[in-house]
Design a protein around this motif. Structure first.
Motif, mmCIF file in Angstrom:
data_model
loop_
_atom_site.group_PDB
_atom_site.id
_atom_site.type_symbol
_atom_site.label_atom_id
_atom_site.label_comp_id
_atom_site.label_asym_id
_atom_site.label_seq_id
_atom_site.Cartn_x
_atom_site.Cartn_y
_atom_site.Cartn_z
ATOM 1 N N UNK A 1 0.807 -1.233 0.000
ATOM 2 C CA UNK A 1 0.000 0.000 0.000
ATOM 3 C C UNK A 1 0.833 1.273 0.000
ATOM 4 N N UNK A 2 2.107 1.158 0.371
ATOM 5 C CA UNK A 2 2.969 2.343 0.404
ATOM 6 C C UNK A 2 3.729 2.552 -0.905
ATOM 7 N N UNK A 3 3.634 1.603 -1.819
ATOM 8 C CA UNK A 3 4.393 1.680 -3.070
ATOM 9 C C UNK A 3 3.749 2.699 -4.011
ATOM 10 N N UNK A 4 4.536 3.648 -4.498
ATOM 11 C CA UNK A 4 4.048 4.712 -5.384
ATOM 12 C C UNK A 4 4.377 4.340 -6.825
ATOM 13 N N UNK A 5 3.389 3.976 -7.588
ATOM 14 C CA UNK A 5 3.621 3.504 -8.954
ATOM 15 C C UNK A 5 4.139 4.610 -9.866
ATOM 16 N N UNK A 6 3.769 5.858 -9.610
ATOM 17 C CA UNK A 6 4.279 6.962 -10.432
ATOM 18 C C UNK A 6 5.789 7.080 -10.289
ATOM 19 N N UNK A 7 6.282 6.890 -9.062
ATOM 20 C CA UNK A 7 7.729 6.910 -8.860
ATOM 21 C C UNK A 7 8.391 5.752 -9.588
ATOM 22 N N UNK A 8 7.735 4.592 -9.595
ATOM 23 C CA UNK A 8 8.279 3.438 -10.303
ATOM 24 C C UNK A 8 8.344 3.695 -11.802
ATOM 25 N N UNK A 9 7.357 4.384 -12.335
ATOM 26 C CA UNK A 9 7.374 4.708 -13.762
ATOM 27 C C UNK A 9 8.517 5.672 -14.096
ATOM 28 N N UNK A 10 8.779 6.614 -13.196
ATOM 29 C CA UNK A 10 9.906 7.531 -13.415
ATOM 30 C C UNK A 10 11.224 6.775 -13.421
ATOM 31 N N UNK A 11 11.383 5.828 -12.492
ATOM 32 C CA UNK A 11 12.599 5.014 -12.447
ATOM 33 C C UNK A 11 12.713 4.184 -13.719
ATOM 34 N N UNK A 12 11.585 3.645 -14.199
ATOM 35 C CA UNK A 12 11.607 2.854 -15.430
ATOM 36 C C UNK A 12 12.081 3.691 -16.614
ATOM 37 N N UNK A 13 11.597 4.918 -16.699
ATOM 38 C CA UNK A 13 12.018 5.808 -17.790
ATOM 39 C C UNK A 13 13.523 6.055 -17.729
ATOM 40 N N UNK A 14 14.034 6.363 -16.540
ATOM 41 C CA UNK A 14 15.461 6.650 -16.401
ATOM 42 C C UNK A 14 16.315 5.409 -16.626
ATOM 43 N N UNK A 15 15.774 4.237 -16.316
ATOM 44 C CA UNK A 15 16.553 3.007 -16.416
ATOM 45 C C UNK A 15 16.753 2.541 -17.849
ATOM 46 N N UNK A 16 15.915 2.986 -18.783
ATOM 47 C CA UNK A 16 16.059 2.497 -20.158
ATOM 48 C C UNK A 16 17.354 2.975 -20.802
ATOM 49 N N UNK A 17 18.000 3.976 -20.197
ATOM 50 C CA UNK A 17 19.238 4.487 -20.777
ATOM 51 C C UNK A 17 20.461 3.652 -20.387
ATOM 52 N N UNK A 18 20.299 2.669 -19.517
ATOM 53 C CA UNK A 18 21.443 1.917 -18.994
ATOM 54 C C UNK A 18 22.297 1.287 -20.098
ATOM 55 N N UNK A 19 21.661 0.761 -21.128
ATOM 56 C CA UNK A 19 22.404 0.002 -22.132
ATOM 57 C C UNK A 19 22.396 0.642 -23.517
ATOM 58 N N UNK A 20 21.721 1.750 -23.663
ATOM 59 C CA UNK A 20 21.593 2.317 -25.003
ATOM 60 C C UNK A 20 22.904 2.936 -25.488
ATOM 61 N N UNK A 21 23.250 2.756 -26.776
ATOM 62 C CA UNK A 21 24.464 3.367 -27.318
ATOM 63 C C UNK A 21 24.217 4.748 -27.916
ATOM 64 N N UNK A 22 22.976 5.250 -27.845
ATOM 65 C CA UNK A 22 22.636 6.507 -28.518
ATOM 66 C C UNK A 22 21.462 7.167 -27.812
ATOM 67 N N UNK A 23 21.173 8.428 -28.149
ATOM 68 C CA UNK A 23 19.960 9.061 -27.614
ATOM 69 C C UNK A 23 18.721 8.271 -28.035
ATOM 70 N N UNK A 24 17.687 8.316 -27.215
ATOM 71 C CA UNK A 24 16.471 7.559 -27.480
ATOM 72 C C UNK A 24 15.313 8.483 -27.844
ATOM 73 N N UNK A 25 14.536 8.063 -28.829
ATOM 74 C CA UNK A 25 13.336 8.797 -29.186
ATOM 75 C C UNK A 25 12.230 8.470 -28.184
ATOM 76 N N UNK A 26 11.159 9.240 -28.234
ATOM 77 C CA UNK A 26 10.026 8.999 -27.352
ATOM 78 C C UNK A 26 9.451 7.599 -27.578
ATOM 79 N N UNK A 27 9.363 7.193 -28.838
ATOM 80 C CA UNK A 27 8.833 5.863 -29.149
ATOM 81 C C UNK A 27 9.730 4.767 -28.587
ATOM 82 N N UNK A 28 11.039 4.960 -28.679
ATOM 83 C CA UNK A 28 11.964 3.962 -28.152
ATOM 84 C C UNK A 28 11.882 3.878 -26.630
#
Length: 271
Positions: free
Chosen positions: A23-50
């Motif tokens: 009940x204390x887990x904030x899903x909006x914060x998890x979505x923000x972390x998910x967005x930031x985490x997608x850059x971990x392995x990318x070799x280039x800038x990412x588009x919105x679709x990517x």
């Protein structure tokens, strides 16, 4: 056949689902972390679709989250407007993490002295399950770009620091970590079986430090020793790396193994 030395990601778009009953887990914060985490392995800038595809979020939610993070300085457009990158504010947050970590505060003078005496690359990593995260890096005279970056990650199962960490765990824990690891080799010499890992772990336990030859790079030899907490559990490792153009594995281990073990012992047992 072989993989590049680009890091090890543990990002899972469905990670937040395991907290669905909290009940204390904030899903909006998890979505923000998910967005930031997608850059971990990318070799280039990412588009919105990517970003949307990699994060597992629909495009509308992705657009709103990216806009918010960009407004807060956590995401930025790249200079050529090809897509999005982590923002400068991420760097200051990383600095705070390193600056306030008590084991890293203690480790810095120890690593500086080890670097002064060895004249080779000295690093300290923090253990994160199937990977190690480099937290302190002191390069030598010949390095590739990734070998100088704080925050770069390497596998636990086949690296000198990782083998040193594994040597402090039970055989069952080692088998579990190996089973969940990507064992695609980096070089023809990279170990890829549990039997090979266990043989290296046993040698590390007997020797007191790990020796890894040509595991990530064709020319590299690396030594590793675990850093332990007050309960004797590994929290990270110290790495000492050199070139096989200048050292044999036997000479490198004999010459610097004792220095490395002393450094590891001086940092272990902290509370």
């Amino acid at each position: 056949m072989f993989r590049e030395l680009t890091g090890v990601s543990t990002f899972d778009p469905a990670e937040a689902e395991q907290f669905g009953e909290d009940p204390l887990f904030v899903r909006a914060a998890a979505r923000a972390v998910a967005i930031l985490s997608v850059f971990e392995m990318t070799p280039k800038p990412l588009t919105l679709s990517e970003i949307s595809e990699l994060s597992g979020m629909d495009r509308s939610a992705t657009q709103r989250m990216v806009h918010t993070l960009q407004a807060l300085g956590m995401i930025m457009r790249d200079d050529e407007d090809r897509g999005y990158l982590p923002g400068k504010r991420i760097l200051t947050m990383a600095c705070s993490s390193l600056r306030l970590n008590p084991i890293l505060q203690k480790a810095t003078p120890v690593l500086l002295e080890l670097r002064r005496r060895s004249h080779e690359r000295v690093d300290m990593s923090l253990w994160d399950d199937t990977r190690l995260i480099y937290a302190l890096r002191m390069p030598s005279k010949h390095e590739i770009f990734t070998a100088t970056l704080t925050g770069n990650t390497v596998p636990t199962y086949c690296t000198a620091g990782g083998l040193a960490v594994l040597s402090r765990l039970s055989d069952a824990e080692i088998a579990d970590i190996f089973a969940r690891s990507d064992v695609t080799p980096f070089t023809p010499q990279t170990i890829t079986t549990l039997d090979q890992v266990m043989a290296e772990v046993q040698a590390t336990r007997q020797r007191g430090h790990a020796v890894a030859v040509r595991q990530l790079l064709h020319h590299e030899i690396a030594l590793g020793v675990a850093v332990l907490d007050g309960q004797g559990r590994p929290v990270g490792a110290i790495h000492l790396a050199g070139s096989l153009d200048e050292h044999s594995a036997e000479d490198f281990s004999a010459r610097f193994g004792s220095l490395l073990r002393q450094a590891g012992q001086s940092l272990s047992g902290y509370r």
